[in-house]
Design an enzyme around this catalytic site. Structure first.
Site, mmCIF file in Angstrom:
data_model
loop_
_atom_site.group_PDB
_atom_site.id
_atom_site.type_symbol
_atom_site.label_atom_id
_atom_site.label_comp_id
_atom_site.label_asym_id
_atom_site.label_seq_id
_atom_site.Cartn_x
_atom_site.Cartn_y
_atom_site.Cartn_z
ATOM 1 N N HIS A 147 6.909 0.960 2.097
ATOM 2 C CA HIS A 147 6.573 -0.490 2.975
ATOM 3 C C HIS A 147 7.097 -1.366 1.900
ATOM 4 C CE1 HIS A 147 3.163 -0.431 0.157
ATOM 5 N NE2 HIS A 147 2.846 0.642 0.547
ATOM 6 N N CYS A 205 2.381 5.176 -2.461
ATOM 7 C CA CYS A 205 3.446 4.736 -1.158
ATOM 8 C C CYS A 205 4.903 4.411 -2.156
ATOM 9 C CB CYS A 205 3.003 3.604 -0.502
ATOM 10 S SG CYS A 205 1.887 4.112 0.694
#
Length: 248
Positions: free
Chosen positions: A107, A135
């Protein structure tokens, strides 16, 4: 040719490793998936691999600077779902997210709110270092490229090699001035027409092969790139009921 040799050597090395054998690592062609993604957690670099003449994902296509974290899992995965906006830990928000596995995604650098002019600019300036909760953070133009071009089911391998970022090397970063209130809230590479940064930043810092540059230019010219831009205004975020929690 050197990139190709290095890409083949990387995948052969990973395939020979007992851990990745236990993970079931495969890098032969998968129907419907033109690319495989290799993430070097230790060197904060993502390398996209295309198919070589033998039908294996060893041909370096492009490299992107990223940020993972100590909790980023090593292993072999296949992407199960993606989102235009995604709620992250904090709470915070990310654009163009693609889930890797469990609560770990590709992301953007997180945003304080679901507005493209509200990025966590101090975090943006940490891109290229170990900065996330697990992430893989990327520039908007890079993570949007994954969102647009890597279908669900795309294979992802995450490994560590602090001494060698990858077959194409490690791209640079872009600095945003935290005192510049007019620009600091935007990722300089966001293709939104409201972005106050100069358009010269839109292609980011990725190291691209000739094929990748051709694809990039074609996508700019034929409308594909602009056709999938998130609207500027606040958007509802997608939920994935099968997985609770997401790590920013």
């Amino acid at each position: 040719a050197l990139w190709d040799e290095r890409g083949k050597a990387l995948m052969e090395q990973l395939a020979a490793d007992e851990f990745y054998q236990s993970e079931g690592l495969k890098y032969s062609a998968k129907d419907g998936c033109p690319y495989m993604i290799a993430v070097n957690r230790a060197a904060s670099t993502v390398t996209v691999l295309a198919l070589d003449d033998e039908g294996n994902y060893t041909k370096p296509y492009m490299a992107m600077v990223c940020s993972g974290g100590a909790d980023t899992p090593l292993g072999f995965f296949a992407t199960p779902v993606n989102y235009d906006w995604r709620l992250l830990a904090g709470p915070s928000y990310g654009q163009y997210a693609t889930r890797i596995w469990d609560s770990y995604l590709f992301h953007t650098v997180p945003y304080y709110s679901q507005h493209k002019d509200d990025i966590e600019y101090d975090q943006f300036n940490q891109l290229g270092t170990q900065a996330s909760l697990g992430c893989i953070r990327l520039l908007v133009c890079d993570v949007k490229w994954i969102y647009d071009n890597c279908p669900i089911g795309t294979r992802v391998v995450i490994y560590d090699n602090a001494d060698d970022p990858g077959p194409m090397g490690k791209p640079g970063t872009i600095y945003t001035d935290p005192t510049d209130e007019s620009k600091r809230g935007w990722d300089p590479t966001d293709p939104d027409s409201a972005n106050p940064w100069d358009a010269a930043f839109r292609s980011g810092t990725a190291i691209r092969s000739e094929a990748a540059w051709n694809e990039w230019n074609d996508a700019q010219n034929d409308g594909r790139w602009n056709g999938s831009i998130n609207p500027t205004d606040l958007q509802g975020w997608s939920t994935d009921s099968s997985v609770e929690g997401t790590r920013g």
